[in-house]
Design an enzyme around this catalytic site. Structure first.
Site, PDB file in Angstrom:
ATOM      1  N   SER A  75       0.804  -1.230   0.000  1.00 19.34           N
ATOM      2  CA  SER A  75       0.000   0.000   0.000  1.00 19.34           C
ATOM      3  C   SER A  75       0.833   1.274   0.000  1.00 19.34           C
ATOM      4  O   SER A  75       0.302   2.346  -0.264  1.00 19.34           O
ATOM      5  CB  SER A  75      -0.935   0.008   1.215  1.00 19.34           C
ATOM      6  OG  SER A  75      -0.194   0.143   2.416  1.00 19.34           O
ATOM      7  N   LYS A 125       0.948   4.694   6.836  1.00 17.14           N
ATOM      8  CA  LYS A 125       0.376   5.511   5.771  1.00 17.14           C
ATOM      9  C   LYS A 125       1.038   6.893   5.810  1.00 17.14           C
ATOM     10  O   LYS A 125       1.807   7.212   6.714  1.00 17.14           O
ATOM     11  CB  LYS A 125      -1.135   5.683   5.951  1.00 17.14           C
ATOM     12  CG  LYS A 125      -1.940   4.387   6.062  1.00 17.14           C
ATOM     13  CD  LYS A 125      -2.012   3.609   4.769  1.00 17.14           C
ATOM     14  CE  LYS A 125      -2.836   2.339   4.935  1.00 17.14           C
ATOM     15  NZ  LYS A 125      -2.747   1.462   3.730  1.00 17.14           N
TER      16      LYS A 125
END
Length: 301
Positions: free
Chosen positions: A86, A156
């Site tokens: 990701s 993230k």
């Protein structure tokens, strides 16, 4: 027969027993050493001191090393493993990153553009299976020498912080407080900023952050959890720390700086409001003074 009155002078003079030291000084001991007797020598004043063997000191050294490693993991730096794609191409699956855990202890909060590790806020990883580590892995992860495989943590990039308004329409860029972000330097090649999941506008609550993965079309980030409390934002209390460097493998060693687009003028909502607020604050005394003067003139007339 007369007896000689000089008793003892019939024997040769023994000079070895005689004090021939300089005037006022002490005699040199028979062994020729001007110092004190050696305690370790036979007949000395103390017992011989034996040096500890390396094997006797080894457990102590290991204990100290483990305590230091635990303290470093708890308060300074901790290693984390990247379990997914990701955050490509910034981070690859299997990379080991070092996370700064010190600055949050001094009140530092996440900033836009930082890559951060945070605990699952609840509901983000409920369908993700975690491998069962063996005893050695548990021990090494406990002291910080190995990333934990049991903890449900995510990594993230921070896009917006408390007080910001973030939005991304189809085929459009991500905007923060009305300013478009230029994300070409870090999002995955060929990805769009948000075509898979347009969102917003979302007002980020104080003490929270809005996060997105760099591989936009392969990241279940804040966009996909808007039905949860906080509209998919993450509390600052859940943030473990900022990832500062890729430490392993050696060939991928690199720092993780904040992209320049997050430093553009006017991006900060508070900063954008500051000139207007200062203008109002500066004009208010002038308006009050003028009104008082006009009132005084009318009264006098």
């Amino acid at each position: 027969m007369a007896v000689d009155a000089r008793s003892g002078h019939d024997e040769p003079e023994d000079r070895s027993e005689r004090d021939e030291s300089p005037e006022g000084g002490a005699g040199i001991p028979p062994d020729g050493d001007g110092g004190t007797p050696d305690d370790d020598a036979p007949g000395g004043g103390g017992a011989p001191r034996r040096q500890r063997s390396f094997w006797m000191e080894l457990p102590l050294l290991i204990g100290i090393a483990l305590i230091l490693a635990l303290l470093i993991k708890t308060f300074l730096i901790q290693a984390f493993s990247i379990p997914s794609d990701s955050m490509q191409n910034t981070l690859q699956r299997g990379d080991r990153v070092l996370v700064d855990k010190l600055t949050p202890w001094f009140g530092s909060e996440p900033e836009r553009g930082e890559v951060v590790v945070f605990h699952d806020p609840g509901g983000w990883l409920e369908d993700t299976a975690t491998p069962e580590p063996n005893v050695a892995q548990k021990f090494l992860s406990f002291i910080g020498l190995m990333p934990s495989s049991e903890e449900k943590d995510l990594i993230k990039r921070v896009i917006a912080v408390g007080g910001d308004t973030v939005e991304c329409k189809e085929n459009g860029p991500v905007t923060v407080n009305g300013k478009a972000l230029d994300e070409k330097s870090f999002i995955f090649p060929g990805n769009t900023p948000c075509n898979d999941k347009p969102f917003g506008p979302i007002k980020v609550g104080e003490g929270r952050i809005f996060v997105m993965g760099d591989h936009r079309q392969n990241s279940l980030d804040s966009r996909y959890h808007q039905e949860l409390p906080g509209q998919g934002t993450v509390s600052n209390d859940e943030v473990v720390g900022r990832a500062i460097v890729v430490a392993w493998p050696v060939g991928r060693w690199a720092t993780l700086p904040i992209p320049s687009t997050f430093d553009q003028p006017g991006l900060n909502a508070a900063a954008a409001m500051a000139p207007a607020a200062l203008g109002v604050a500066g004009a208010l005394p002038l308006v009050l003074w003028r009104r008082r003067r006009l009132t005084a003139g009318r009264t006098a007339g």
